[in-house]
Design a protein around this motif. Structure first.
Motif, PDB file in Angstrom:
ATOM      1  N   PRO A 195       0.839  -1.213   0.000  1.00  0.00           N
ATOM      2  CA  PRO A 195       0.000   0.000   0.000  1.00  0.00           C
ATOM      3  C   PRO A 195       0.877   1.267   0.000  1.00  0.00           C
ATOM      4  N   LYS A 196       0.347   2.355  -0.608  1.00  0.00           N
ATOM      5  CA  LYS A 196       1.066   3.627  -0.635  1.00  0.00           C
ATOM      6  C   LYS A 196       0.987   4.307   0.731  1.00  0.00           C
ATOM      7  N   PRO A 197       2.076   4.979   1.189  1.00  0.00           N
ATOM      8  CA  PRO A 197       2.037   5.679   2.482  1.00  0.00           C
ATOM      9  C   PRO A 197       1.024   6.828   2.479  1.00  0.00           C
ATOM     10  N   THR A 198       0.360   6.993   3.651  1.00  0.00           N
ATOM     11  CA  THR A 198      -0.649   8.050   3.809  1.00  0.00           C
ATOM     12  C   THR A 198      -0.120   9.104   4.778  1.00  0.00           C
ATOM     13  N   PRO A 199      -0.106  10.449   4.447  1.00  0.00           N
ATOM     14  CA  PRO A 199       0.380  11.475   5.377  1.00  0.00           C
ATOM     15  C   PRO A 199      -0.571  11.653   6.560  1.00  0.00           C
ATOM     16  N   ILE A 200       0.019  11.853   7.758  1.00  0.00           N
ATOM     17  CA  ILE A 200      -0.772  12.069   8.975  1.00  0.00           C
ATOM     18  C   ILE A 200      -0.285  13.362   9.651  1.00  0.00           C
ATOM     19  N   SER A 201      -1.128  13.965  10.587  1.00  0.00           N
ATOM     20  CA  SER A 201      -0.817  15.227  11.278  1.00  0.00           C
ATOM     21  C   SER A 201      -0.021  14.971  12.545  1.00  0.00           C
ATOM     22  N   ASN A 202       0.486  16.085  13.174  1.00  0.00           N
ATOM     23  CA  ASN A 202       1.246  16.001  14.421  1.00  0.00           C
ATOM     24  C   ASN A 202       0.386  15.514  15.570  1.00  0.00           C
ATOM     25  N   GLU A 203      -0.882  15.919  15.590  1.00  0.00           N
ATOM     26  CA  GLU A 203      -1.786  15.485  16.660  1.00  0.00           C
ATOM     27  C   GLU A 203      -1.950  13.961  16.636  1.00  0.00           C
ATOM     28  N   GLU A 204      -2.065  13.477  15.434  1.00  0.00           N
ATOM     29  CA  GLU A 204      -2.200  12.023  15.325  1.00  0.00           C
ATOM     30  C   GLU A 204      -0.916  11.319  15.761  1.00  0.00           C
ATOM     31  N   VAL A 205       0.237  11.988  15.487  1.00  0.00           N
ATOM     32  CA  VAL A 205       1.504  11.420  15.937  1.00  0.00           C
ATOM     33  C   VAL A 205       1.572  11.407  17.446  1.00  0.00           C
ATOM     34  N   ASP A 206       1.147  12.508  18.109  1.00  0.00           N
ATOM     35  CA  ASP A 206       1.147  12.556  19.578  1.00  0.00           C
ATOM     36  C   ASP A 206       0.227  11.482  20.152  1.00  0.00           C
ATOM     37  N   LYS A 207      -0.933  11.314  19.518  1.00  0.00           N
ATOM     38  CA  LYS A 207      -1.848  10.272  19.994  1.00  0.00           C
ATOM     39  C   LYS A 207      -1.213   8.887  19.859  1.00  0.00           C
ATOM     40  N   LEU A 208      -0.527   8.726  18.746  1.00  0.00           N
ATOM     41  CA  LEU A 208       0.113   7.414  18.538  1.00  0.00           C
ATOM     42  C   LEU A 208       1.220   7.186  19.556  1.00  0.00           C
ATOM     43  N   LYS A 209       2.002   8.254  19.879  1.00  0.00           N
ATOM     44  CA  LYS A 209       3.042   8.104  20.890  1.00  0.00           C
ATOM     45  C   LYS A 209       2.447   7.762  22.243  1.00  0.00           C
ATOM     46  N   ALA A 210       1.332   8.441  22.593  1.00  0.00           N
ATOM     47  CA  ALA A 210       0.662   8.135  23.867  1.00  0.00           C
ATOM     48  C   ALA A 210       0.164   6.697  23.880  1.00  0.00           C
ATOM     49  N   THR A 211      -0.358   6.318  22.740  1.00  0.00           N
ATOM     50  CA  THR A 211      -0.832   4.926  22.656  1.00  0.00           C
ATOM     51  C   THR A 211       0.331   3.948  22.798  1.00  0.00           C
ATOM     52  N   ILE A 212       1.475   4.310  22.212  1.00  0.00           N
ATOM     53  CA  ILE A 212       2.663   3.441  22.320  1.00  0.00           C
ATOM     54  C   ILE A 212       3.119   3.353  23.764  1.00  0.00           C
ATOM     55  N   ASP A 213       3.144   4.530  24.505  1.00  0.00           N
ATOM     56  CA  ASP A 213       3.533   4.504  25.914  1.00  0.00           C
ATOM     57  C   ASP A 213       2.590   3.619  26.725  1.00  0.00           C
ATOM     58  N   ARG A 214       1.273   3.795  26.424  1.00  0.00           N
ATOM     59  CA  ARG A 214       0.299   2.966  27.153  1.00  0.00           C
ATOM     60  C   ARG A 214       0.505   1.470  26.846  1.00  0.00           C
ATOM     61  N   LEU A 215       0.757   1.191  25.602  1.00  0.00           N
ATOM     62  CA  LEU A 215       0.966  -0.212  25.232  1.00  0.00           C
ATOM     63  C   LEU A 215       2.246  -0.784  25.835  1.00  0.00           C
ATOM     64  N   GLU A 216       3.299   0.136  26.009  1.00  0.00           N
ATOM     65  CA  GLU A 216       4.526  -0.311  26.645  1.00  0.00           C
ATOM     66  C   GLU A 216       4.267  -0.720  28.086  1.00  0.00           C
ATOM     67  N   LYS A 217       3.483   0.123  28.792  1.00  0.00           N
ATOM     68  CA  LYS A 217       3.152  -0.198  30.183  1.00  0.00           C
ATOM     69  C   LYS A 217       2.343  -1.518  30.235  1.00  0.00           C
ATOM     70  N   GLU A 218       1.366  -1.617  29.317  1.00  0.00           N
ATOM     71  CA  GLU A 218       0.596  -2.865  29.284  1.00  0.00           C
ATOM     72  C   GLU A 218       1.499  -4.057  28.964  1.00  0.00           C
ATOM     73  N   LYS A 219       2.499  -3.802  28.094  1.00  0.00           N
ATOM     74  CA  LYS A 219       3.432  -4.866  27.755  1.00  0.00           C
ATOM     75  C   LYS A 219       4.210  -5.315  28.984  1.00  0.00           C
ATOM     76  N   GLU A 220       4.685  -4.286  29.832  1.00  0.00           N
ATOM     77  CA  GLU A 220       5.412  -4.658  31.045  1.00  0.00           C
ATOM     78  C   GLU A 220       4.537  -5.493  31.975  1.00  0.00           C
ATOM     79  N   GLY A 221       3.242  -5.055  32.103  1.00  0.00           N
ATOM     80  CA  GLY A 221       2.342  -5.846  32.944  1.00  0.00           C
ATOM     81  C   GLY A 221       2.118  -7.258  32.388  1.00  0.00           C
ATOM     82  N   LEU A 222       1.975  -7.311  31.068  1.00  0.00           N
ATOM     83  CA  LEU A 222       1.770  -8.620  30.448  1.00  0.00           C
ATOM     84  C   LEU A 222       3.009  -9.506  30.569  1.00  0.00           C
ATOM     85  N   GLU A 223       4.213  -8.868  30.470  1.00  0.00           N
ATOM     86  CA  GLU A 223       5.434  -9.637  30.640  1.00  0.00           C
ATOM     87  C   GLU A 223       5.540 -10.207  32.047  1.00  0.00           C
TER      88      GLU A 223
END
Length: 636
Positions: free
Chosen positions: A359-387
């Protein structure tokens, strides 16, 4: 678009009904099963292979007759002696490959293997297909197997079961019929200790070659073995072929000649180097792939058959030297196989897998990037709990695995103990069966002895009666002869007295010549009469003496007969004493066997039927002992 596949042949495969064979196999004791495997290999395992007939017929379409292999798009597969031998665990004590093609064992030699006589076996040795094929019907051999099961003759059951498997599964020809070709291989394996693996591989290559040559037909080879070999090459969890020494060629052949049950054919082990665990880089030499085939059980070319047999006296094997790189100047093996596949054309189209487009890459905004980073941090914490949870679960899993291993070990120990207990019960059962058979034989011998006792007693009584009657008759004859002898003596005395009176009268009256002459003539006449009577009495006496001698001879013969009968009675008493001694040994030994069998039986694990049988044996032993005591005290 033109097709690059060749036309498929109507090749069929048939799987025989093996339900009864599996039933007979389950009846074998563990000891009998081990002996069976030692003699014939793991052919019993072929009875439980879940064969897919469609897979076998599809595989047969890929067979390449000139190369004696299965050719695919970029590789080849070759059934080999090493692989078949490892699958069947061919006994190492075998002295060589099967060589007896066309040879058939005589019924006198075959009959002892199935515990019967040639006269009983001959009516079941019949012809099929207009007298062209000789052999046994499956029903007859299965009936014999059932008899051996009832009689607990496991060795004979194993031989009959092996003959059935050889004729129905390993070397099939006609349905539910064991023909002479299968009997020939069985005889070579059982008596001559030859290896059946070579004949099995020969039949696989021979039937595949013939089906392609005739463009269809029924495959006549061991279908379960071919299927198991194929799945071992496709699925590693089914069977794994380890790196092993490879047979390269025999005698003056450039490859390996094989003798099967229906004909002779070669195969090319050089094409199987890679599947046996060694690298193959370059194309094999054409000389190493030269082929031949003999039909009609080798009768078409006896000289070639003799050459094949002699070639197995000199075999060449290779091992670690196969790891060397091939000749770089020769054609690449992979390229050669691909060219070969294009030349002969595969029976099915090979459709390459399609790759999906990215698939061709789709451009995204900074807000969406911040949301994705927050989601990544949350998933990291969940990952530690799951580990952490995973660690706890892994710890619990390891603990459960340790407990499971301990339980498995305990189960294995219990299984071994159960197996030992089962073998001990089988041994006790065999011991009890043997004791019962021995007791029955002794009872039969004892009944026969009682019958012989009655017959000899009747003969003895009859002989004594005849002796008494003969003795009484002789006494009467002797008495009559004595009376007649006394009468003869009295007449002789009277004649002597008359003669003396005549002489006395002559001396007293010498002058009365005329009267004396008359009286003398009368006396002479009387003397002649008396002499005739005396001669008659002497003749009668001689006749009576002859009769007396004859009667004495008869009496002597009767006495000799009585002595012979007396000696026979003594001999019979000796035989009966020996039988009584043997019965005494049985009576003394059988209770010990009974006590030993009773001692090894456990109340919780031994069936009630076994206890009832042991108690019945004890009652039979008591009755038998009482019969022996009565026989010992018998007075003739």
């Amino acid at each position: 678009m033109s097709s690059h596949k060749r036309k498929t042949h109507q090749i069929r495969a048939h799987l025989p009904n093996m339900e009864s064979l599996r039933s007979f196999s389950s009846k074998l004791t563990s000891v009998a099963r081990d002996r069976f495997t030692f003699k014939y290999g793991k052919i019993l395992d072929l009875l439980s292979i879940p064969v897919q007939i469609d897979a076998v017929t599809a595989l047969a379409q890929f067979y390449d007759p000139p190369l004696r292999c299965f050719t695919f798009q970029d590789f080849q597969l070759v059934p080999t002696l090493e692989e078949f031998g490892q699958i069947l665990d061919s006994p190492r004590k075998k002295i060589g490959p099967y060589r007896g093609i066309g040879e058939v064992a005589k019924l006198e030699e075959l009959a002892p293997l199935i515990n019967t006589s040639a006269s009983d076996l001959n009516p079941h040795y019949i012809y099929r297909t207009d007298g062209k094929v000789h052999g046994f019907q499956r029903d007859y051999l299965e009936e014999e197997a059932r008899k051996f099961i009832d009689a607990r003759k496991w060795e004979c059951l194993g031989d009959v079961l092996a003959l059935l498997i050889f004729g129905i599964v390993l070397f099939p020809h006609l349905e539910d019929f064991i023909d002479t070709s299968a009997i020939s291989v069985f005889w070579a394996v059982r008596v001559k200790e030859e290896d059946p693996v070579h004949a099995l591989l020969a039949d696989v290559h021979y039937t595949l070659h013939m089906r392609h040559e005739k463009k269809g037909g029924l495959m006549l080879c061991c279908i379960p073995l071919l299927y198991l070999w194929f799945t071992s090459r496709v699925f590693d969890n089914v069977f794994t072929i380890e790196t092993m020494t490879k047979l390269e060629y025999c005698g003056d052949f450039s490859n390996v000649p094989l003798i099967g049950s229906k004909g002779c054919i070669n195969y090319n082990p050089m094409l199987a180097i890679r599947q046996l665990g060694y690298p193959i880089v370059s194309k094999p030499h054409d000389k190493a792939m030269e082929g031949f085939i003999l039909h009609n059980m080798g009768a078409s070319d006896p000289g070639m058959l003799k050459r094949i047999i002699q070639s197995w006296e000199k075999v060449n094997k290779k091992g670690s030297e196969l790891r060397k790189r091939g000749d770089a100047t020769q054609e690449s093996y992979t390229q050669w196989v691909k060219e070969r596949a294009k030349k002969i054309k595969l029976p099915f189209d090979i459709i390459p897998p399609s790759q999906p487009s990215l698939p061709k890459p789709t451009p995204i905004s900074n807000e969406e990037v911040d949301k994705l980073k927050a989601t990544i941090d949350r998933l990291e914490k969940e990952k530690e709990g799951l580990e952490l949870t995973l660690q706890n679960v892994s710890y619990e899993r390891n603990e459960l695995k340790f407990r499971l291993n301990e339980k498995t070990k305990q189960f294995d120990k219990s299984k071994e103990a159960f197996k030992a207990e089962k073998e001990r019960k089988e041994a006790v059962s065999d011991c009890l069966a043997g004791a019962t058979n021995k007791i029955e034989e002794c009872k039969i011998q004892l009944n026969q002895a009682w019958k012989e006792i009655g017959d000899w007693k009747k003969l003895w009584d009859l002989t004594l009666k005849q002796h008494r009657e003969t003795k009484e008759g002789l006494e009467i004859r002797i008495s009559d002869l004595t009376s007649m002898l006394q009468e003869s003596q009295a007449l002789a005395t009277l004649e002597r007295d008359l003669r003396e009176d005549a002489e006395r009268i002559l001396r007293r009256f010498p002058m009365d010549w005329k009267g004396l002459h008359e009286e003398l003539r009368n006396l002479r006449e009387s003397e002649r009469r008396q002499r005739r009577k005396c001669e008659a009495l002497e003749n009668r006496n001689q006749q009576l003496e002859g009769q007396l001698h004859h009667l004495q001879d008869l009496a002597n013969q009767d006495q000799a007969t009585i002595q012979e009968l007396h000696q026979e009675v003594i001999n019979w008493k000796t035989d009966f004493s020996n039988l009584a001694g043997f019965a005494t040994k049985v009576v003394r030994g059988a209770p010990r066997l009974h006590r030993e069998a009773y001692a090894v039986m456990l109340p919780n694990n031994t069936p009630a039927a076994v206890f009832n049988f042991v108690e019945a044996c004890e009652i039979i032993l008591k009755q038998f002992k009482a019969s022996v005591d009565a026989a010992r005290n018998l007075e003739l």
